[in-house]
Design an enzyme around this catalytic site. Structure first.
Site, PDB file in Angstrom:
ATOM      1  N   SER A 197       6.408   4.955  -1.338  1.00 52.61           N
ATOM      2  CA  SER A 197       6.580   6.393  -1.581  1.00 52.61           C
ATOM      3  C   SER A 197       7.940   6.691  -2.212  1.00 52.61           C
ATOM      4  O   SER A 197       8.053   7.475  -3.158  1.00 52.61           O
ATOM      5  CB  SER A 197       6.495   7.158  -0.257  1.00 52.61           C
ATOM      6  OG  SER A 197       5.205   7.080   0.278  1.00 52.61           O
ATOM      7  N   ASP A 218      -1.089   5.776   7.073  1.00 51.02           N
ATOM      8  CA  ASP A 218      -1.513   4.541   6.388  1.00 51.02           C
ATOM      9  C   ASP A 218      -1.613   3.354   7.339  1.00 51.02           C
ATOM     10  O   ASP A 218      -2.001   2.261   6.929  1.00 51.02           O
ATOM     11  CB  ASP A 218      -0.524   4.199   5.262  1.00 51.02           C
ATOM     12  CG  ASP A 218      -0.590   5.220   4.132  1.00 51.02           C
ATOM     13  OD1 ASP A 218      -1.658   5.840   3.958  1.00 51.02           O
ATOM     14  OD2 ASP A 218       0.429   5.396   3.431  1.00 51.02           O
TER      15      ASP A 218
HETATM   16  C1  S3P Z   1       1.873   9.284   0.208  1.00 50.77           C
HETATM   17  C2  S3P Z   1       1.229  10.171   1.025  1.00 50.77           C
HETATM   18  C3  S3P Z   1       0.043   9.844   1.847  1.00 50.77           C
HETATM   19  C4  S3P Z   1      -0.127   8.329   1.984  1.00 50.77           C
HETATM   20  C5  S3P Z   1       0.058   7.610   0.681  1.00 50.77           C
HETATM   21  C6  S3P Z   1       1.441   7.882   0.115  1.00 50.77           C
HETATM   22  C7  S3P Z   1       3.037   9.722  -0.577  1.00 50.77           C
HETATM   23  O1  S3P Z   1      -1.102  10.369   1.230  1.00 50.77           O
HETATM   24  O2  S3P Z   1      -1.420   8.051   2.505  1.00 50.77           O
HETATM   25  O3  S3P Z   1      -0.109   6.213   0.852  1.00 50.77           O
HETATM   26  O4  S3P Z   1       3.781   8.869  -1.098  1.00 50.77           O
HETATM   27  O5  S3P Z   1       3.235  10.942  -0.674  1.00 50.77           O
HETATM   28  P1  S3P Z   1      -1.629  11.858   1.523  1.00 50.77           P
HETATM   29  O6  S3P Z   1      -0.678  12.820   0.948  1.00 50.77           O
HETATM   30  O7  S3P Z   1      -2.976  11.903   0.843  1.00 50.77           O
HETATM   31  O8  S3P Z   1      -1.746  11.935   3.021  1.00 50.77           O
END
Ligand code: S3P
Length: 442
Positions: free
Chosen positions: A28, A326
């Site tokens: 992220s 996750d």
């Molecule tokens: C992420 C947010 C999450 C996560 C993804 C990465 C991000 O998704 O599942 O692996 O970097 O903002 P969601 O916003 O759909 O929950």
């Protein structure tokens, strides 16, 4: 970008895991460091960037829109930004590969620039819902033509100047929040995102770090109001990306489950909006010690010492979901080896990840002999009390890196090997997963 030929791989009962590893950079934070550096005026430097396919998709897209992004020989990355408002019209479709984060965040960026971009992706990504970002971005003035069901491929024509809005998130999603915040950067006035359930806050932290005028106010009931002033000027930064807790998760659980294990995982990001799994595993009896807590790149970080532990099943409080969204696939593996029952609820979002993680995990765990029941929004798992699972099945990974790695870990504590039909997707987030595993096996 991914190799088309499948790479099947069998994982069998493991010797104790011993030693010290450093896991790759946070996915992220890596995406966001490239995007914001590409929008700053001047040269930013990033160390510890995750060089997985998902992040490389973001890098390629930012290059296609005018930024200069180079990897130096020492592994550091140097980015020359175009400035907010300066993104160029990409000549070809932006190939997002498997990456939902690249897609949703970049849709936000394009939405307030006077350019048109087409977004395409692999079979997994093309099945995922984009309506959740289309709605607020259309309210800001973007013109979006999506495939049926609000899916990729889609074409997005940005509007400049875009229209600021106050948007209450209908789903707990950091990607939707971030799409609106990124769109706001080139939008006049103040844009507000109202977040009833807090999700990962890397975008807020990094936008502030780059000099954007962003404030966060939290109501008595925990609702967050994030306000950002647009037409921002971002100043270049030097960023050290901490290790990804979502990648560390596989080795934390592997060490807890494989008898005799005792490992140290260095430099793990422990932002409270990401650290739910450590809390839950500790509540299950996991021996996880935080060593040398410190701050890296504006994020809390520690080294983790993890020792084999007898785990007990628990009822997982759904309120913790966003901080470990996750990590459920690997938690389900831990639960399958715990003593007693683990109950999870409130996990509807897992159905729209890289795969339907509730059904895919339930099916795979059953195939290797675990006792699982799937409900509409969670799994109920009756653990083996530490006895190895029978194993001896081939698991379909469904182009989902975290499914592949979860069942690889399950193989380490199964009587007969567990085969993953294709480990290639692991390269989206954790290219050296197998190398690190082998290094802990001595
Ligand atoms: C992420 C947010 C999450 C996560 C993804 C990465 C991000 O998704 O599942 O692996 O970097 O903002 P969601 O916003 O759909 O929950």
């Amino acid at each position: 970008m991914t190799d088309q030929s499948p790479s099947p791989r069998a994982f069998s009962a493991s010797v104790p895991l011993q030693g010290r590893i450093a896991i790759p950079g946070d996915k992220s934070i890596s995406h966001r460091s490239l995007m914001l550096s590409a929008l700053a005026v001047g040269t930013s430097r990033v160390t510890g960037l995750l060089e997985g396919h998902d992040v490389l998709s973001t890098a390629a897209a930012m290059r296609a829109m005018g930024a200069s992004i180079e990897r130096r020989e020492d592994g550091g990355w140097v980015i020359d930004g175009v400035g907010v408002g300066g993104l160029l019209q990409p000549r070809e479709a932006l190939d997002m590969g498997n990456s939902g984060t690249s897609t949703r965040l970049l849709m936000g960026l394009v939405a307030s620039h006077p350019i048109t971009a087409t977004f395409i992706g692999d079979a997994s990504l093309s099945g995922r819902p984009m309506g959740r970002v289309i709605d607020p971005l259309a309210q800001m003035g973007a013109d979006i033509t999506a495939s049926r069901g609000g899916r990729l491929p889609l074409m997005l024509r940005g509007l400049a100047p875009a229209i600021p809005l106050s948007y209450r998130l209908p789903v707990a999603s950091a990607q939707v929040k971030s799409a609106v915040l990124l769109a706001s950067l080139n939008t006049p006035g103040v844009t507000e995102v109202i977040e009833p359930v807090p999700t990962r806050d890397h975008s807020e932290r990094m936008l502030q770090g780059f000099g954007a005028e962003l404030t966060v106010e939290t109501d008595g009931d925990g609702t967050r109001h994030i306000r950002i002033r647009g037409e921002a000027e971002l100043k270049p930064q030097v960023i050290a990306v901490p290790g990804d807790p979502s990648s560390a998760a596989f080795f934390i659980v592997a060490a807890l489950l494989v008898p005799g294990s005792d490992i140290i995982i260095a430099n793990v990001g422990l932002n409270p909006t990401r650290a739910g799994l450590v809390e839950v595993l500790k509540a299950m009896g996991g021996d996880i010690e935080l060593l040398d807590p410190r701050t890296v790149g504006g994020e809390p970080v520690a080294d983790l010492r993890v020792r084999h532990s007898a785990l007990r099943g628990i009822d997982v409080d759904p309120a913790i979901t966003p901080s470990m969204i996750d990590e459920y696939p690997i938690l389900f593996v831990a639960a399958a080896l715990a003593e007693g029952r683990t109950t999870t609820t409130g996990l509807d979002e897992l159905r729209v990840k890289e795969s339907d993680r509730l059904t895919v995990m339930a099916t795979g765990l059953e195939a290797i002999g675990a006792r699982v029941e799937e409900s509409e929004d969670g799994l109920v798992i009756d653990g083996s009390g530490g006895d190895p699972l029978p194993g001896g099945a081939t698991i379909a990974g469904h182009l989902d890196h975290r499914i592949c790695m979860s069942f690889a870990v399950a193989g380490l504590i199964s009587k007969a090997p567990v085969t993953i039909d294709d480990m290639a997707p692991v390269a989206t987030s954790f290219p050296n997963f197998e190398t690190l595993l082998e290094s802990l096996q001595g």
